[in-house]
Design a protein around this motif. Structure first.
Motif, PDB file in Angstrom:
ATOM      1  N   PRO A  12       0.814  -1.214   0.000  1.00 31.89           N
ATOM      2  CA  PRO A  12       0.000   0.000   0.000  1.00 31.89           C
ATOM      3  C   PRO A  12       0.851   1.269   0.000  1.00 31.89           C
ATOM      4  O   PRO A  12       1.899   1.323   0.617  1.00 31.89           O
ATOM      5  N   HIS A  13       0.359   2.246  -0.718  1.00 34.26           N
ATOM      6  CA  HIS A  13       1.024   3.525  -0.908  1.00 34.26           C
ATOM      7  C   HIS A  13       0.349   4.539   0.009  1.00 34.26           C
ATOM      8  O   HIS A  13      -0.851   4.777  -0.089  1.00 34.26           O
ATOM      9  N   ARG A  14       1.116   5.163   0.887  1.00 34.49           N
ATOM     10  CA  ARG A  14       0.559   6.094   1.869  1.00 34.49           C
ATOM     11  C   ARG A  14       0.551   7.508   1.316  1.00 34.49           C
ATOM     12  O   ARG A  14       1.590   8.057   0.942  1.00 34.49           O
TER      13      ARG A  14
ATOM     14  N   LEU B  20       3.930  13.508   7.441  1.00 41.34           N
ATOM     15  CA  LEU B  20       4.444  13.980   6.160  1.00 41.34           C
ATOM     16  C   LEU B  20       5.822  13.400   5.856  1.00 41.34           C
ATOM     17  O   LEU B  20       6.155  13.136   4.699  1.00 41.34           O
ATOM     18  N   THR B  21       6.613  13.212   6.890  1.00 37.47           N
ATOM     19  CA  THR B  21       7.988  12.773   6.667  1.00 37.47           C
ATOM     20  C   THR B  21       8.076  11.327   6.203  1.00 37.47           C
ATOM     21  O   THR B  21       9.053  10.945   5.562  1.00 37.47           O
ATOM     22  N   SER B  22       7.066  10.526   6.500  1.00 30.94           N
ATOM     23  CA  SER B  22       7.127   9.104   6.163  1.00 30.94           C
ATOM     24  C   SER B  22       6.172   8.701   5.043  1.00 30.94           C
ATOM     25  O   SER B  22       6.174   7.543   4.622  1.00 30.94           O
ATOM     26  N   ALA B  23       5.348   9.636   4.553  1.00 28.09           N
ATOM     27  CA  ALA B  23       4.371   9.304   3.509  1.00 28.09           C
ATOM     28  C   ALA B  23       5.060   9.097   2.166  1.00 28.09           C
ATOM     29  O   ALA B  23       6.122   9.659   1.888  1.00 28.09           O
ATOM     30  N   ASP B  24       4.438   8.286   1.315  1.00 29.81           N
ATOM     31  CA  ASP B  24       4.948   8.085  -0.044  1.00 29.81           C
ATOM     32  C   ASP B  24       4.595   9.257  -0.952  1.00 29.81           C
ATOM     33  O   ASP B  24       5.316   9.551  -1.898  1.00 29.81           O
TER      34      ASP B  24
ATOM     35  N   VAL C 211      -1.588  33.510   0.439  1.00 32.27           N
ATOM     36  CA  VAL C 211      -0.468  33.481  -0.501  1.00 32.27           C
ATOM     37  C   VAL C 211       0.560  34.557  -0.171  1.00 32.27           C
ATOM     38  O   VAL C 211       1.651  34.575  -0.768  1.00 32.27           O
ATOM     39  N   HIS C 212       0.235  35.440   0.758  1.00 34.65           N
ATOM     40  CA  HIS C 212       1.167  36.496   1.145  1.00 34.65           C
ATOM     41  C   HIS C 212       1.955  36.135   2.398  1.00 34.65           C
ATOM     42  O   HIS C 212       2.874  36.855   2.778  1.00 34.65           O
ATOM     43  N   GLY C 213       1.583  35.038   3.044  1.00 35.73           N
ATOM     44  CA  GLY C 213       2.274  34.613   4.248  1.00 35.73           C
ATOM     45  C   GLY C 213       3.350  33.584   3.947  1.00 35.73           C
ATOM     46  O   GLY C 213       3.610  33.230   2.794  1.00 35.73           O
ATOM     47  N   ASP C 214       3.979  33.111   4.992  1.00 37.03           N
ATOM     48  CA  ASP C 214       5.021  32.096   4.876  1.00 37.03           C
ATOM     49  C   ASP C 214       4.590  30.843   5.630  1.00 37.03           C
ATOM     50  O   ASP C 214       3.896  30.935   6.640  1.00 37.03           O
ATOM     51  N   PRO C 215       4.997  29.665   5.154  1.00 32.11           N
ATOM     52  CA  PRO C 215       4.696  28.445   5.908  1.00 32.11           C
ATOM     53  C   PRO C 215       5.406  28.486   7.256  1.00 32.11           C
ATOM     54  O   PRO C 215       6.490  29.069   7.390  1.00 32.11           O
ATOM     55  N   SER C 216       4.790  27.879   8.248  1.00 35.76           N
ATOM     56  CA  SER C 216       5.367  27.884   9.594  1.00 35.76           C
ATOM     57  C   SER C 216       6.685  27.113   9.605  1.00 35.76           C
ATOM     58  O   SER C 216       6.909  26.242   8.761  1.00 35.76           O
ATOM     59  N   PRO C 217       7.564  27.420  10.555  1.00 36.74           N
ATOM     60  CA  PRO C 217       8.816  26.650  10.658  1.00 36.74           C
ATOM     61  C   PRO C 217       8.569  25.152  10.804  1.00 36.74           C
ATOM     62  O   PRO C 217       9.335  24.341  10.262  1.00 36.74           O
ATOM     63  N   ALA C 218       7.504  24.776  11.526  1.00 31.15           N
ATOM     64  CA  ALA C 218       7.211  23.352  11.703  1.00 31.15           C
ATOM     65  C   ALA C 218       6.846  22.702  10.376  1.00 31.15           C
ATOM     66  O   ALA C 218       7.289  21.582  10.074  1.00 31.15           O
ATOM     67  N   LEU C 219       6.035  23.390   9.570  1.00 30.15           N
ATOM     68  CA  LEU C 219       5.653  22.833   8.271  1.00 30.15           C
ATOM     69  C   LEU C 219       6.856  22.778   7.331  1.00 30.15           C
ATOM     70  O   LEU C 219       7.037  21.797   6.610  1.00 30.15           O
ATOM     71  N   VAL C 220       7.662  23.824   7.344  1.00 29.89           N
ATOM     72  CA  VAL C 220       8.868  23.829   6.510  1.00 29.89           C
ATOM     73  C   VAL C 220       9.752  22.638   6.855  1.00 29.89           C
ATOM     74  O   VAL C 220      10.242  21.916   5.976  1.00 29.89           O
ATOM     75  N   ALA C 221       9.957  22.402   8.143  1.00 30.10           N
ATOM     76  CA  ALA C 221      10.811  21.292   8.564  1.00 30.10           C
ATOM     77  C   ALA C 221      10.237  19.954   8.122  1.00 30.10           C
ATOM     78  O   ALA C 221      10.970  19.069   7.664  1.00 30.10           O
ATOM     79  N   ALA C 222       8.914  19.798   8.256  1.00 30.28           N
ATOM     80  CA  ALA C 222       8.280  18.534   7.880  1.00 30.28           C
ATOM     81  C   ALA C 222       8.361  18.305   6.371  1.00 30.28           C
ATOM     82  O   ALA C 222       8.615  17.184   5.910  1.00 30.28           O
ATOM     83  N   LEU C 223       8.152  19.364   5.592  1.00 26.09           N
ATOM     84  CA  LEU C 223       8.215  19.225   4.137  1.00 26.09           C
ATOM     85  C   LEU C 223       9.637  18.906   3.681  1.00 26.09           C
ATOM     86  O   LEU C 223       9.846  18.079   2.787  1.00 26.09           O
ATOM     87  N   ARG C 224      10.612  19.549   4.293  1.00 26.82           N
ATOM     88  CA  ARG C 224      11.999  19.288   3.905  1.00 26.82           C
ATOM     89  C   ARG C 224      12.445  17.888   4.298  1.00 26.82           C
ATOM     90  O   ARG C 224      13.344  17.316   3.663  1.00 26.82           O
TER      91      ARG C 224
ATOM     92  N   ALA D 151      10.410  15.306   4.211  1.00 32.26           N
ATOM     93  CA  ALA D 151       9.587  14.325   3.507  1.00 32.26           C
ATOM     94  C   ALA D 151      10.425  13.531   2.517  1.00 32.26           C
ATOM     95  O   ALA D 151      11.264  14.083   1.801  1.00 32.26           O
ATOM     96  N   ARG D 152      10.173  12.235   2.467  1.00 32.47           N
ATOM     97  CA  ARG D 152      10.921  11.351   1.567  1.00 32.47           C
ATOM     98  C   ARG D 152      10.139  11.032   0.293  1.00 32.47           C
ATOM     99  O   ARG D 152      10.709  10.559  -0.681  1.00 32.47           O
ATOM    100  N   GLY D 153       8.828  11.230   0.310  1.00 31.72           N
ATOM    101  CA  GLY D 153       8.004  10.874  -0.840  1.00 31.72           C
ATOM    102  C   GLY D 153       7.891  12.011  -1.837  1.00 31.72           C
ATOM    103  O   GLY D 153       8.516  13.065  -1.699  1.00 31.72           O
ATOM    104  N   ARG D 154       7.066  11.795  -2.879  1.00 32.33           N
ATOM    105  CA  ARG D 154       6.851  12.838  -3.864  1.00 32.33           C
ATOM    106  C   ARG D 154       6.012  13.941  -3.254  1.00 32.33           C
ATOM    107  O   ARG D 154       5.124  13.706  -2.432  1.00 32.33           O
ATOM    108  N   LEU D 155       6.267  15.170  -3.661  1.00 31.92           N
ATOM    109  CA  LEU D 155       5.613  16.353  -3.116  1.00 31.92           C
ATOM    110  C   LEU D 155       4.633  16.898  -4.143  1.00 31.92           C
ATOM    111  O   LEU D 155       4.978  17.069  -5.313  1.00 31.92           O
TER     112      LEU D 155
END
Length: 315
Positions: A3-5, A68-72, A82-95, A97-101
């Protein structure tokens, strides 16, 4: 491997359409398909806390950003601003991430804000394309396509393009036949125009009784291998050619021959996934007069060659 997460982000103030598309494609069980399906995790920065969505209801995510870090596959279906910035927590989780974005609509701003679109070609809703390019000059923004797949980073245009993005992911994972089955379940319109590099086989709705344009389209789709002219299509609709051209274009959004070429290309995609079929045979099977003509129209529509498509998407 399945299964693909799939993990999708929810947030305060989100609009539900893009999120609903993700749930419909990846969260709905599909036992009628003969392939293993996806699992879907809904995550938020504050799991277990009700988040207000546009429309007067709330969403409670079961999972936190660690998913997010372990999903496929990670899908960001928009941002609060669209004028704001992603939170530091979200930035860290996205960076991490091992799967496709994947982003839909304004979700590209979250990926760009995390630096994950730098050096990539990307798209977003046409209203935000100039802003995305100004805020993130290292991103090659293309405002004229429904979605962009650039090395495992997939960005989609406006809300409804989320359907195209999700079906592109299904097609990449399972091939044309499964993607088209899902498209038919969603009752997606038979044509989407907009300069897109569209890698899905469009579903075709049943023609309405008494609708000459729809009946002529169904008639043509059953005869793609035959040489068809505007006069042939008009005759199938029992209309004069000029009247047919005018009514068809008003109904579908493109002239009939342009639509017909698109349908021939779409019909060729599953054939390209079979390495045994020569391009010349495929071109003839879907009604092109030569392989040269087929390659010309294919490259114009999909921004790649039949052989390039075959290398990337064959099963």
């Amino acid at each position: 491997m399945f299964p693909h997460r799939v993990a999708v982000l929810v947030y305060e103030g989100m609009t539900p359409f893009e999120f609903g598309v993700v749930v419909e494609v990846f969260g709905l069980p599909r036992p009628e398909l003969d392939v293993p399906w996806y699992t879907l995790d809904v995550c938020a920065e504050t799991p277990g806390v009700p988040l207000r969505a546009v429309g007067g209801f709330g969403i409670v995510a079961e999972h936190g950003l660690d998913v997010l870090t372990s999903a496929d596959t990670v899908i960001i279906p928009g941002v609060a601003s669209v004028h704001g910035d992603p939170s530091p927590a979200l930035v860290a989780a996205l960076r991490a991430a091992r799967g496709r974005l994947v982003s839909i609509c304004s979700g590209a701003f979250a990926l760009a804000g995390a630096g994950l679109l730098d050096g990539h070609r990307a798209t977003t809703h046409w209203r935000y394309a100039d802003l995305l390019a100004r805020r993130y000059p290292l991103v090659a923004v293309d405002p004229d396509v429904l979605y962009v797949d650039d090395g495992g980073v997939i960005t989609g245009a406006g809300s409804a393009a989320g359907l195209d993005v999700c079906l592109h992911l299904v097609r990449s994972d399972h091939g044309a036949r499964i993607a088209n089955t899902v498209a038919r379940r969603l009752v997606i319109p038979p044509h989407r125009e907009g300069g897109q590099a569209q890698f899905i086989e469009a579903a075709v709705a049943e023609p309405e009784v008494g609708d000459p344009i729809a009946e002529s389209m169904a008639w043509a789709l059953g005869r793609l291998a035959s040489p068809l002219t505007l006069a042939d299509l008009a005759r199938a609709a029992h209309l004069a050619p000029r009247t047919y051209q005018r009514r068809f274009t008003a109904r579908v959004g493109v002239p009939p021959i342009r639509w017909l070429i698109g349908q021939r290309i779409a019909a060729s995609l599953p054939m390209l996934e079979s390495p045994e079929l020569p391009v010349e045979e495929i071109a003839a099977a879907v009604g092109f007069e030569s392989a040269v003509t087929y390659r010309h129209h294919f490259a114009k529509a999909l921004r790649t060659s039949p052989s390039g498509y075959r290398r990337a998407f064959r099963g």
